[in-house]
Scaffold this motif. Sequence first.
Motif, PDB file in Angstrom:
ATOM      1  N   LEU A  16       0.820  -1.213   0.000  1.00 47.60           N
ATOM      2  CA  LEU A  16       0.000   0.000   0.000  1.00 47.60           C
ATOM      3  C   LEU A  16       0.854   1.263   0.000  1.00 47.60           C
ATOM      4  O   LEU A  16       0.366   2.334  -0.372  1.00 47.60           O
ATOM      5  N   TYR A  17       2.097   1.138   0.413  1.00 42.95           N
ATOM      6  CA  TYR A  17       2.970   2.299   0.582  1.00 42.95           C
ATOM      7  C   TYR A  17       4.308   2.031  -0.104  1.00 42.95           C
ATOM      8  O   TYR A  17       4.659   0.877  -0.362  1.00 42.95           O
ATOM      9  N   PRO A  18       5.090   3.071  -0.379  1.00 47.14           N
ATOM     10  CA  PRO A  18       6.459   2.840  -0.854  1.00 47.14           C
ATOM     11  C   PRO A  18       7.235   2.011   0.165  1.00 47.14           C
ATOM     12  O   PRO A  18       6.876   1.950   1.343  1.00 47.14           O
ATOM     13  N   VAL A  19       8.327   1.402  -0.280  1.00 42.88           N
ATOM     14  CA  VAL A  19       9.037   0.461   0.583  1.00 42.88           C
ATOM     15  C   VAL A  19       9.562   1.130   1.856  1.00 42.88           C
ATOM     16  O   VAL A  19       9.482   0.549   2.951  1.00 42.88           O
ATOM     17  N   ASP A  20      10.078   2.360   1.759  1.00 43.80           N
ATOM     18  CA  ASP A  20      10.614   2.994   2.969  1.00 43.80           C
ATOM     19  C   ASP A  20       9.498   3.326   3.948  1.00 43.80           C
ATOM     20  O   ASP A  20       9.653   3.177   5.160  1.00 43.80           O
ATOM     21  N   ASN A  21       8.348   3.758   3.431  1.00 44.44           N
ATOM     22  CA  ASN A  21       7.206   4.028   4.318  1.00 44.44           C
ATOM     23  C   ASN A  21       6.705   2.744   4.962  1.00 44.44           C
ATOM     24  O   ASN A  21       6.275   2.745   6.130  1.00 44.44           O
TER      25      ASN A  21
END
Length: 256
Positions: free
Chosen positions: A176-181
């Motif tokens: 659902l989110y970028p990998v860092d998030n």
Amino acid sequence: MPPKIYVISLATAQERQAFMRQQLQSLNVPFEFFDAIHGVKNPDHYLFKKYNDTKRTQLRGANASLKLSQLGCFASHYLLWEKCVQDNEPIIVLEDDAILLPTFMQFAENAGKFASHYGLVWMQPSRKVANQAGHPIEKIGPFTVKKFAKGFAGATGYLITPTTAQILLNYSAEWLYPVDNTMDRFYDHKVESVGLDPACLMQDDNFESFINGPDAAGHKRTLRDTIRREYANLKDNLKRASHNTAFLIRWKITGG
């Protein structure tokens, strides 16, 4: 022997690879390039099926879809987490725009001890909050290990153990989110936000990003989208605050 170092890099990113090769070879540190997934060139990559754009729209509003380049970045880290689990050894993951600081070798020399104490250690400074102090936990070598109240924007460099890699793989069954998030959501997956003082690397902002780009021209967020986004942020902030408060209470009671 320090954990194996993998440098995520697109096969075509020759300048970035030369930059990383020069830094690591000058330190006489063994490493291996790991071919990044080029999302634009591989839009049908099998891992991209994990991305749920419908649910992301419900959380973040319209026109907040992850870019193919962001999905490619996520897939690249995901595949290294899988490798970490398969090999059953901690690894150090670097992106190819990492500037290695003088403390990098000291971290590499103490990496085994870090891996025995923590499942995930961020090697970069926190970029979520300017001058985020962090809560001191212990000293390892020349480093003060700190628990941070907010996460680390970007995934420039980190140490990860097989157990934690499996936790992140399980948590990433749906993207659902970028990998860092995703990695930053410690209050959900319970992998604590642990970093170093001083940091041992930083991101080189002089390299053009292959991931981030401008928003669609002329896009204006609707009131409905704004409400969705703010509501999701409020829920996250409350969960983060609750998690951090519980951590501090446990720390005061047990001292660890």
